[in-house]
Design a protein around this motif. Structure first.
Motif, PDB file in Angstrom:
ATOM      1  N   UNK A 244     112.734  20.599  67.364  1.00  0.00           N
ATOM      2  CA  UNK A 244     113.944  20.497  66.533  1.00  0.00           C
ATOM      3  C   UNK A 244     113.827  19.216  65.732  1.00  0.00           C
ATOM      4  N   UNK A 245     113.963  19.338  64.412  1.00  0.00           N
ATOM      5  CA  UNK A 245     113.872  18.179  63.535  1.00  0.00           C
ATOM      6  C   UNK A 245     115.233  17.925  62.893  1.00  0.00           C
ATOM      7  N   UNK A 246     115.650  16.649  62.903  1.00  0.00           N
ATOM      8  CA  UNK A 246     116.926  16.249  62.319  1.00  0.00           C
ATOM      9  C   UNK A 246     116.698  15.114  61.328  1.00  0.00           C
ATOM     10  N   UNK A 247     117.375  15.188  60.198  1.00  0.00           N
ATOM     11  CA  UNK A 247     117.393  14.109  59.215  1.00  0.00           C
ATOM     12  C   UNK A 247     118.845  13.694  59.038  1.00  0.00           C
ATOM     13  N   UNK A 248     119.122  12.414  59.282  1.00  0.00           N
ATOM     14  CA  UNK A 248     120.478  11.891  59.133  1.00  0.00           C
ATOM     15  C   UNK A 248     120.501  10.847  58.028  1.00  0.00           C
ATOM     16  N   UNK A 249     121.512  10.916  57.192  1.00  0.00           N
ATOM     17  CA  UNK A 249     121.735   9.900  56.167  1.00  0.00           C
ATOM     18  C   UNK A 249     123.161   9.396  56.321  1.00  0.00           C
TER      19      UNK A 249
END
Length: 307
Positions: free
Chosen positions: A287-292
Motif C-alpha cells: 500500500x502506497x500513500x502520498x500525503x501533502x
C-alpha cells in the motif's frame, strides 16, 4: 484508517484556518453515476450526483467555467456524503495537457546521478494511465521495477501563453496530489521517458482538489511525504523545489498555451526506490500513500497485472 478520517482531518484544519470560502472538492461515483462533493464546515462533505437536480457539472467543467463558488453553493444543498460508501474518481476525468516535471528537487537529481537542470525537464503523461484514490496501482507483467514518486499537482484554471512570472499564479486555480508510478527499466532504456511513465494503471491522482486560495501562494512551504506499507521513504517540503510553481507556469508557457484543465505534476523529492540500496520497488500486496500538508492523503494498494 477510513476515507472519512483521511479527508476529515484536513477538512477541520483548513476550515479553522481559512473560513468557509475555501473550497475542497471530491469527485466520486455511486452506483455507476458520477458525482461531485464539497467540504462543509462541521458537516463533512455534501454532494450531488449527475442525475440529481442542480448538479453543477463535473470538476473538469467547473474548472473550465471558473465558477467554483456557484458550484460549491449548489453542492452544499446536497445530502451528506458517506465517503466510505462511494468509489473515488480522479479529480479531473479528462485533463488537457499533463505536463510532468522531472528532477525538480536537487536532492532527487543528485540521487539519480543527474545534473540539476537549467530549465525544467518535462515529459508527458496521459490520463489513460491514471487511477483514483483507493484504486489499485498495477505492476505490469514485464517488470518488477515499479517505483513510487509523490508529487504536488497544480491545476491550470486560466489560459495563457508567455505568462510573466509575476502573473503566473493567477493562472492556477487549485492543487491536488499525484503518485507518478514509474516502470524504471523501461523509463531508462532511452533518453525519452514516455513509455516507462505511461503504463496503464500506474499514475494515481487525487482524491482532493483544493482551490488555490486555501493554500499559501504557489503551494509553498508544504510538507510532502510518501509511505510504502507505513514506512516513510520520501519526506520534503515544497520550498525545496528547484523551479517553484510560479516559475513552472511561466517557463512552460513560453512555447505553448497553457489551457484551463491542464495539469502540472511538479516533481518528486529524494527517496525513490531506484536510488536506494537495496532498491525498493512497489510489489503486489503493498500500500502506497502520498500525503501533502493541507491537501490530504492519496492511498493506493498495489496489484499484479492480470494474466
Amino acid at each position: 484508517m477510513t476515507e472519512s478520517f483521511i479527508l476529515g482531518i484536513v477538512l477541520s484544519e483548513s476550515m479553522s484556518a481559512f473560513g468557509e470560502e475555501c473550497m475542497r472538492f471530491v469527485s466520486y461515483e455511486n452506483a455507476g453515476i458520477r458525482g461531485l462533493a464539497v467540504a462543509t464546515e462541521g458537516d463533512g462533505y455534501r454532494g450531488l450526483l449527475a442525475s440529481d437536480s442542480g448538479f453543477p457539472g463535473t470538476l473538469d467543467e467547473i474548472v473550465r467555467r471558473n465558477d467554483f463558488a456557484a458550484a460549491a453553493q449548489a453542492l452544499r444543498s446536497g445530502a451528506p456524503l458517506d465517503l466510505d460508501a462511494v468509489t473515488f474518481r480522479t479529480p479531473l476525468a479528462n485533463p488537457g495537457k499533463v505536463l510532468c516535471v522531472g528532477l525538480n528537487y536537487s536532492d532527487h537529481a543528485a540521487e539519480s546521478a543527474m545534473e540539476v537542470p537549467p530549465f525544467p525537464t518535462v515529459f508527458a503523461r496521459f490520463p489513460s494511465g491514471f487511477v483514483a484514490h483507493g484504486a489499485p496501482l498495477v505492476r505490469p507483467r514485464v517488470s518488477e521495477m515499479f517505483d513510487y514518486e509523490g508529487e504536488v499537482v497544480a491545476v491550470i484554471g486560466k489560459s495563457g501563453r508567455e505568462i510573466p512570472e509575476a502573473e503566473a499564479l493567477d493562472h492556477v486555480c487549485g492543487y491536488s496530489i499525484f503518485n507518478d508510478g514509474s516502470i524504471r527499466d523501461f523509463q531508462l532504456q532511452t533518453p525519452q521517458w514516455t513509455v516507462g511513465k505511461n503504463f496503464d494503471g500506474t499514475g494515481a491522482f487525487g482524491p482532493i482538489f483544493v482551490t488555490a486560495d486555501e493554500l499559501p501562494p504557489g503551494a509553498a512551504g508544504l510538507r510532502i511525504e510518501t509511505r510504502l506499507n507505513d514506512q516513510v521513504l520520501q519526506r520534503a517540503n515544497t520550498d525545496d523545489l528547484i523551479f517553484d510553481i510560479r516559475k513552472l507556469v511561466s517557463l512552460l508557457s513560453i512555447g505553448m498555451t497553457l489551457e484551463a484543465g491542464d495539469i502540472i505534476v511538479t516533481g518528486t523529492p529524494s527517496g525513490v526506490g531506484m536510488a536506494r540500496s537495496p532498491k525498493v520497488f512497489m510489489k503486489p500486496g503493498d500500500v502506497c500513500e502520498v500525503s501533502v500538508e493541507r491537501i490530504g492523503t492519496l492511498r493506493n494498494p498495489v496489484v499484479a497485472q492480470e494474466a
